[in-house]
Design an enzyme around this catalytic site. Sequence first.
Site, PDB file in Angstrom:
ATOM      1  N   ARG A 287      -5.540  52.579  -4.824  1.00 38.08           N
ATOM      2  CA  ARG A 287      -4.470  52.161  -5.730  1.00 38.08           C
ATOM      3  C   ARG A 287      -4.420  50.640  -5.792  1.00 38.08           C
ATOM      4  NH1 ARG A 287       1.195  53.646  -4.431  1.00 38.08           N
ATOM      5  NH2 ARG A 287       0.523  52.335  -2.726  1.00 38.08           N
TER       6      ARG A 287
ATOM      7  N   ARG B  56      -6.343  52.870   2.729  1.00 39.44           N
ATOM      8  CA  ARG B  56      -5.755  54.064   2.094  1.00 39.44           C
ATOM      9  C   ARG B  56      -6.546  54.473   0.849  1.00 39.44           C
ATOM     10  NH1 ARG B  56       0.670  53.161   2.606  1.00 39.44           N
ATOM     11  NH2 ARG B  56       0.311  51.761   0.851  1.00 39.44           N
TER      12      ARG B  56
ATOM     13  N   ARG C   1      16.011  38.859   3.124  1.00 37.98           N
ATOM     14  CA  ARG C   1      14.618  38.467   2.955  1.00 37.98           C
ATOM     15  C   ARG C   1      14.464  36.947   2.906  1.00 37.98           C
ATOM     16  NH1 ARG C   1      11.304  42.795   1.492  1.00 37.98           N
ATOM     17  NH2 ARG C   1      12.382  44.458   0.395  1.00 37.98           N
TER      18      ARG C   1
ATOM     19  N   LYS D 206       7.741  49.495  10.120  1.00 35.52           N
ATOM     20  CA  LYS D 206       9.171  49.186  10.231  1.00 35.52           C
ATOM     21  C   LYS D 206      10.039  50.388   9.833  1.00 35.52           C
ATOM     22  CE  LYS D 206       9.849  45.965   7.322  1.00 35.52           C
ATOM     23  NZ  LYS D 206      10.803  46.099   6.209  1.00 35.52           N
TER      24      LYS D 206
ATOM     25  N   ARG E 192       0.751  39.854  -1.255  1.00 35.92           N
ATOM     26  CA  ARG E 192       2.042  40.310  -0.724  1.00 35.92           C
ATOM     27  C   ARG E 192       2.313  39.669   0.635  1.00 35.92           C
ATOM     28  NH1 ARG E 192       1.715  46.622  -0.607  1.00 35.92           N
ATOM     29  NH2 ARG E 192       3.858  46.591   0.119  1.00 35.92           N
TER      30      ARG E 192
END
Length: 226
Positions: free
Chosen positions: A163, A130, A91, A16, A174
């Site tokens: 991480r 990642r 949101r 985004k 999330r």
Amino acid sequence: MPEQNLVLLGPPGSGKGTQGERLNEDLRLPYYATGDILRAAVRDETELGRSAKEYMDRGDLVPDEVIVGVIADRIDSNEARDGFILDGFPRTTPQAEALDAKLNDLGRALSGVLLIDVSDEEVIRRLGGRRTCEANGHVFHVEFEPPQEDGVCDIDGSPLIVRDDDKPEVIRKRLETYHEKTEPLVSYYDERSVLRRIAGEAVPDEVAEQVRRTLATLRMEQDETV
Ligand SMILES: [Zn+2]
């Protein structure tokens, strides 16, 4: 030319932000990442910025009216005369209602809400792959940008770690929050006929092309109703 007042929606890892920056370059419309403009208002000590800071200092959430006020300050300025791109706000449905009310006060309305659609599996693949260099934060991806040697930073030889934010269980959490909050918002905008879905799993150039076509169609529809 009608205003292009846009909102970008999409899960973490949907690209985004990249699309928002491209739109900013292509259309020369200001791109407001809400977190950034809120921080800027606090830094510049605007009236609303000071109010936002009081909530933040207490560890409270900044109320919707204050955030909408900060956004309205920016929207109601010369730079956003021809339109704007909002990312990170609204949101929730109450925030969407507050934004609509504020835009209405300004004699404006959203012209389009672009939902960058990416499946949960793809988000987990993108974010979960990642690997971050422990010493200096260099970022690799097991699939898209693998280091020469597994688990070792190409640049400084430090160990690569996952991480906390990139751990699958954290990403899933999330995503859960995202779906819970965003789905009512998607219905809200769908009912108002401003929602447009973009297939976000394509490569960034293709996604940008879809966005371009979608906006062209929205403009045509606006022209017809004027
Ligand atoms: Zn490194």
